[in-house]
Design an enzyme around this catalytic site. Structure first.
Site, PDB file in Angstrom:
ATOM      1  N   LYS A  11      -1.014  21.069  40.962  1.00  0.00           N
ATOM      2  CA  LYS A  11      -2.419  20.968  41.385  1.00  0.00           C
ATOM      3  C   LYS A  11      -3.286  22.008  40.676  1.00  0.00           C
ATOM      4  O   LYS A  11      -4.327  21.677  40.112  1.00  0.00           O
ATOM      5  CB  LYS A  11      -2.510  21.182  42.898  1.00  0.00           C
ATOM      6  CG  LYS A  11      -3.909  21.527  43.379  1.00  0.00           C
ATOM      7  CD  LYS A  11      -3.883  22.040  44.811  1.00  0.00           C
ATOM      8  CE  LYS A  11      -5.209  22.596  45.247  1.00  0.00           C
ATOM      9  NZ  LYS A  11      -5.335  24.053  45.094  1.00  0.00           N
ATOM     10  N   ASN A  12      -2.862  23.271  40.716  1.00  0.00           N
ATOM     11  CA  ASN A  12      -3.760  24.313  40.220  1.00  0.00           C
ATOM     12  C   ASN A  12      -3.860  24.333  38.696  1.00  0.00           C
ATOM     13  O   ASN A  12      -4.767  24.968  38.146  1.00  0.00           O
ATOM     14  CB  ASN A  12      -3.381  25.678  40.793  1.00  0.00           C
ATOM     15  CG  ASN A  12      -3.792  25.779  42.261  1.00  0.00           C
ATOM     16  OD1 ASN A  12      -4.634  24.998  42.727  1.00  0.00           O
ATOM     17  ND2 ASN A  12      -3.200  26.706  42.987  1.00  0.00           N
ATOM     18  N   CYS A 106     -10.808  26.433  50.452  1.00  0.00           N
ATOM     19  CA  CYS A 106     -10.217  27.022  51.653  1.00  0.00           C
ATOM     20  C   CYS A 106     -10.820  28.394  51.919  1.00  0.00           C
ATOM     21  O   CYS A 106     -11.176  29.120  50.989  1.00  0.00           O
ATOM     22  CB  CYS A 106      -8.699  27.154  51.469  1.00  0.00           C
ATOM     23  SG  CYS A 106      -7.841  25.581  51.450  1.00  0.00           S
ATOM     24  N   ARG A 111     -14.376  35.362  48.873  1.00  0.00           N
ATOM     25  CA  ARG A 111     -13.800  34.852  47.612  1.00  0.00           C
ATOM     26  C   ARG A 111     -14.821  35.037  46.489  1.00  0.00           C
ATOM     27  O   ARG A 111     -15.458  34.092  46.042  1.00  0.00           O
ATOM     28  CB  ARG A 111     -13.399  33.379  47.771  1.00  0.00           C
ATOM     29  CG  ARG A 111     -12.270  33.191  48.758  1.00  0.00           C
ATOM     30  CD  ARG A 111     -11.734  31.785  48.801  1.00  0.00           C
ATOM     31  NE  ARG A 111     -10.961  31.425  47.627  1.00  0.00           N
ATOM     32  CZ  ARG A 111     -10.277  30.296  47.502  1.00  0.00           C
ATOM     33  NH1 ARG A 111     -10.272  29.414  48.473  1.00  0.00           N
ATOM     34  NH2 ARG A 111      -9.603  30.015  46.408  1.00  0.00           N
ATOM     35  N   ASP A 294       0.428  31.420  47.842  1.00  0.00           N
ATOM     36  CA  ASP A 294       0.351  30.014  48.274  1.00  0.00           C
ATOM     37  C   ASP A 294       1.649  29.537  48.932  1.00  0.00           C
ATOM     38  O   ASP A 294       1.719  28.412  49.425  1.00  0.00           O
ATOM     39  CB  ASP A 294      -0.008  29.106  47.088  1.00  0.00           C
ATOM     40  CG  ASP A 294      -1.402  29.406  46.544  1.00  0.00           C
ATOM     41  OD1 ASP A 294      -2.187  30.078  47.243  1.00  0.00           O
ATOM     42  OD2 ASP A 294      -1.710  28.974  45.420  1.00  0.00           O
ATOM     43  N   ARG A 386      -5.671  17.485  50.035  1.00  0.00           N
ATOM     44  CA  ARG A 386      -6.292  18.093  48.852  1.00  0.00           C
ATOM     45  C   ARG A 386      -5.252  18.458  47.803  1.00  0.00           C
ATOM     46  O   ARG A 386      -5.547  18.435  46.606  1.00  0.00           O
ATOM     47  CB  ARG A 386      -7.031  19.394  49.252  1.00  0.00           C
ATOM     48  CG  ARG A 386      -8.352  19.174  49.926  1.00  0.00           C
ATOM     49  CD  ARG A 386      -9.067  20.497  50.077  1.00  0.00           C
ATOM     50  NE  ARG A 386      -8.901  21.276  48.849  1.00  0.00           N
ATOM     51  CZ  ARG A 386      -8.901  22.593  48.767  1.00  0.00           C
ATOM     52  NH1 ARG A 386      -9.078  23.314  49.836  1.00  0.00           N
ATOM     53  NH2 ARG A 386      -8.741  23.200  47.623  1.00  0.00           N
TER      54      ARG A 386
HETATM   55  C1  EPZ Z   1      -6.207  30.528  42.660  1.00  0.00           C
HETATM   56  O1  EPZ Z   1      -7.396  30.857  43.350  1.00  0.00           O
HETATM   57  C2  EPZ Z   1      -5.624  29.340  43.386  1.00  0.00           C
HETATM   58  N1  EPZ Z   1      -6.605  28.262  43.382  1.00  0.00           N
HETATM   59  C3  EPZ Z   1      -5.260  29.711  44.820  1.00  0.00           C
HETATM   60  O2  EPZ Z   1      -4.534  28.616  45.350  1.00  0.00           O
HETATM   61  C4  EPZ Z   1      -4.344  30.937  44.829  1.00  0.00           C
HETATM   62  O3  EPZ Z   1      -4.158  31.370  46.154  1.00  0.00           O
HETATM   63  C5  EPZ Z   1      -4.939  32.076  44.006  1.00  0.00           C
HETATM   64  O4  EPZ Z   1      -5.276  31.600  42.665  1.00  0.00           O
HETATM   65  C6  EPZ Z   1      -3.990  33.256  43.829  1.00  0.00           C
HETATM   66  O5  EPZ Z   1      -2.791  32.819  43.207  1.00  0.00           O
HETATM   67  C7  EPZ Z   1      -6.774  27.534  42.280  1.00  0.00           C
HETATM   68  O6  EPZ Z   1      -6.113  27.705  41.276  1.00  0.00           O
HETATM   69  C8  EPZ Z   1      -7.792  26.452  42.361  1.00  0.00           C
HETATM   70  P1  EPZ Z   1      -7.919  34.582  42.182  1.00  0.00           P
HETATM   71  P2  EPZ Z   1      -8.450  31.820  42.644  1.00  0.00           P
HETATM   72  O7  EPZ Z   1      -9.180  34.580  41.401  1.00  0.00           O
HETATM   73  O8  EPZ Z   1      -8.370  31.639  41.173  1.00  0.00           O
HETATM   74  C9  EPZ Z   1     -10.098  38.507  43.955  1.00  0.00           C
HETATM   75  C10 EPZ Z   1      -3.968  26.961  46.885  1.00  0.00           C
HETATM   76  O9  EPZ Z   1      -3.550  27.035  48.053  1.00  0.00           O
HETATM   77  N2  EPZ Z   1     -11.181  38.163  43.019  1.00  0.00           N
HETATM   78  O10 EPZ Z   1      -6.628  34.787  41.473  1.00  0.00           O
HETATM   79  O11 EPZ Z   1      -9.763  31.606  43.303  1.00  0.00           O
HETATM   80  C11 EPZ Z   1      -9.992  37.506  45.105  1.00  0.00           C
HETATM   81  O12 EPZ Z   1     -10.890  37.820  46.153  1.00  0.00           O
HETATM   82  C12 EPZ Z   1      -5.092  27.856  46.427  1.00  0.00           C
HETATM   83  O13 EPZ Z   1      -3.523  26.169  46.050  1.00  0.00           O
HETATM   84  C13 EPZ Z   1     -12.227  39.035  42.851  1.00  0.00           C
HETATM   85  O14 EPZ Z   1     -12.310  40.100  43.490  1.00  0.00           O
HETATM   86  O15 EPZ Z   1      -7.847  33.236  43.041  1.00  0.00           O
HETATM   87  C14 EPZ Z   1      -8.540  37.606  45.472  1.00  0.00           C
HETATM   88  O16 EPZ Z   1      -8.365  38.703  46.341  1.00  0.00           O
HETATM   89  C15 EPZ Z   1      -5.699  28.612  47.524  1.00  0.00           C
HETATM   90  N3  EPZ Z   1     -13.224  38.708  41.962  1.00  0.00           N
HETATM   91  C16 EPZ Z   1      -7.839  37.915  44.151  1.00  0.00           C
HETATM   92  O17 EPZ Z   1      -8.864  38.389  43.265  1.00  0.00           O
HETATM   93  C17 EPZ Z   1     -13.188  37.557  41.233  1.00  0.00           C
HETATM   94  O18 EPZ Z   1     -14.121  37.317  40.436  1.00  0.00           O
HETATM   95  C18 EPZ Z   1      -7.145  36.738  43.473  1.00  0.00           C
HETATM   96  O19 EPZ Z   1      -8.063  35.662  43.338  1.00  0.00           O
HETATM   97  C19 EPZ Z   1     -12.115  36.675  41.410  1.00  0.00           C
HETATM   98  C20 EPZ Z   1     -11.109  36.999  42.304  1.00  0.00           C
END
Ligand code: EPZ
Length: 409
Positions: A11-12, A106, A111, A294, A386
């Site tokens: 998915k991702n 979610c 975020r 996840d 989803r």
């Molecule tokens: C991806 O989300 C996945 N979603 C999420 O999977 C997954 O939980 C996450 O990566 C972590 O592995 C998709 O790929 C669509 P991040 P993403 O940016 O990219 C902080 C699922 O269940 N952060 O790696 O949005 C953030 O707050 C979903 O399949 C910032 O501070 O996650 C978090 O604490 C849910 N500033 C951490 O980094 C930013 O600009 C990791 O977030 C971006 C992120």
């Protein structure tokens, strides 16, 4: 639970590769696409921007973005999913303009997308926000060095998308190393991009003038595979999980071995045999190659029936234990304090009505229902739909007593 289950495409990876096709003038033939709601939503988004996108057969999606004539994705379109933020990187990369409402998805607390924006700005874009809409514009994009303050999957991928057609070389330091980051880089390279180093914390992108069409096959879904592996361990089952990359499953396999399951790895499949006694374990979720956030709810469900006390620390999201209240309805004994859950193993769970609070929390509820004595009904399946293809059908084929009920109200 016994038998074989075949894992769908990731998915991702899919939710980034489909928007990435915006960068390509020509036909992208994308194979092994999971048939999930998030993919349907993205296909609608691409079509409304002027691209064509059609399935050929069950899992091959053909996208041609040559005719895109809009750079604007309004809230109504993007609110349904988080990954719509990839439209910003892709539209900016190709048209030097993107006008995309802040994404939904979610809810795990805050975020932010500050690291995405920092990357776009470093490449030369001017980014502003107006009434919940991100507007990114540039005269041209120029390669540069970008250091991510937090390891972010989304920012790493989005910056790659914006940089593949930029002038010169872009480096992303402290990049995310998740398998789907590598998959997006491989997709872009298959279309003519020059991305090196994906899978390490330093990615180097040499801009090219244009991308051309091609064929690419998406990797198997690490989290769907992990969900079925945990299900086998939790039900004392014997399940061969097919179409997986065992290397991507290492942290999950190691944890399942620690709790007492037998994990046998083959070239592209893994067999998990559950043990009658589930040992306690401690887990901290971390960016790849650490234990994936996840998979956190599914593991908490498993540990809820382990012998002894386990501790799970959520190391990625601020608030990813909302599903625990639902799990407690089934008799689990869990104390949550911020990002820490302390799980006192109970003898068994009892069936009850619960709801899916989010995608992986929902998957956790399905696992809990499978191990609970008696009947469990789960509502709010839209979250599960989803990201999981035919989840109930796959579990039913392993012998689970599970069915989807369509309600009129
Ligand atoms: C991806 O989300 C996945 N979603 C999420 O999977 C997954 O939980 C996450 O990566 C972590 O592995 C998709 O790929 C669509 P991040 P993403 O940016 O990219 C902080 C699922 O269940 N952060 O790696 O949005 C953030 O707050 C979903 O399949 C910032 O501070 O996650 C978090 O604490 C849910 N500033 C951490 O980094 C930013 O600009 C990791 O977030 C971006 C992120």
């Amino acid at each position: 639970m016994a038998g074989e289950v075949t894992i769908s495409g990731a998915k991702n990876a899919a939710v980034a590769i489909i928007p990435a096709a915006i960068l390509v003038k020509g036909k992208c033939v994308i194979e092994n696409v999971p048939r999930i709601k998030d993919v349907d939503v993205l296909i609608d988004m691409l079509r409304s921007l002027g691209a064509t996108a059609e399935f050929q057969g069950e899992t091959t999606l053909v996208v041609d973005a040559t005719g895109i004539n809009k750079c604007c994705a309004p809230y109504e379109m993007v609110r349904k999913m988080r990954a719509s933020y990839y439209l910003i990187g892709a539209l900016l990369g190709r048209f030097l303009k993107a006008d995309v409402a802040m994404p939904g998805g979610c809810n795990f607390g805050s975020r932010p997308i500050d690291q995405h924006i920092k990357g776009f700005e470093a490449l030369g874009a001017y980014v502003s926000r107006d009434a919940g809409v991100i507007i990114a514009e540039a005269d041209h994009l120029t390669g540069t060095n970008i250091y991510l303050d937090v390891v972010s999957v989304g920012a790493t991928i989005n910056i790659m998308l914006a940089a593949v057609l930029a002038d010169g070389i872009t480096t992303i330091e402290n990049a995310a190393k998740e398998p789907h980051v590598v998959d997006i880089a491989n997709f872009l390279n298959a279309m003519g991009a020059q991305v090196k180093g994906a899978g390490t914390d330093l990615i180097r992108i040499t801009g090219v003038p244009a991308l051309r069409g091609g064929t690419y096959s998406i990797i198997p879904d690490q989290i769907e595979a992990g969900t079925f592996m945990v299900a086998a361990a939790a039900t004392q089952g014997n399940v061969l999980v097919k179409n997986v990359i065992p290397k991507h499953m290492e942290s999950v396999s190691a944890k399942l071995a620690e709790i007492g399951a037998t994990v046998e790895e083959y070239d592209d499949s893994i067999r998990v045999i559950g043990s009658p006694v589930i040992h306690k374990a401690n887990i901290k979720t971390l960016p790849y190659p650490g234990f994936p956030t996840d998979m956190q709810p599914q593991m908490v469900v498993l540990l809820s029936i382990a012998e002894g006390t386990s501790m799970v620390v959520e190391g990625v999201w601020d608030s990813r234990f909302q599903y625990v209240d639902e799990l407690e309805r089934l008799g689990a004994n869990i104390r949550v304090d911020g990002k820490i859950a302390v799980i006192e193993g109970v003898d068994h769970l009892e069936g009850a009505p619960v709801r899916a609070t989010d995608l992986r929390g929902g998957a956790g509820m399905v696992l809990a229902g499978l191990i609970a004595q008696g009947e469990t009904t789960i509502t709010d399946l839209q979250y599960i739909d989803r990201g999981y293809e035919n989840m109930e059908g796959k579990f039913a084929s392993l012998g689970a007593d599970i069915k989807r009920i369509i309600c009129d109200d």
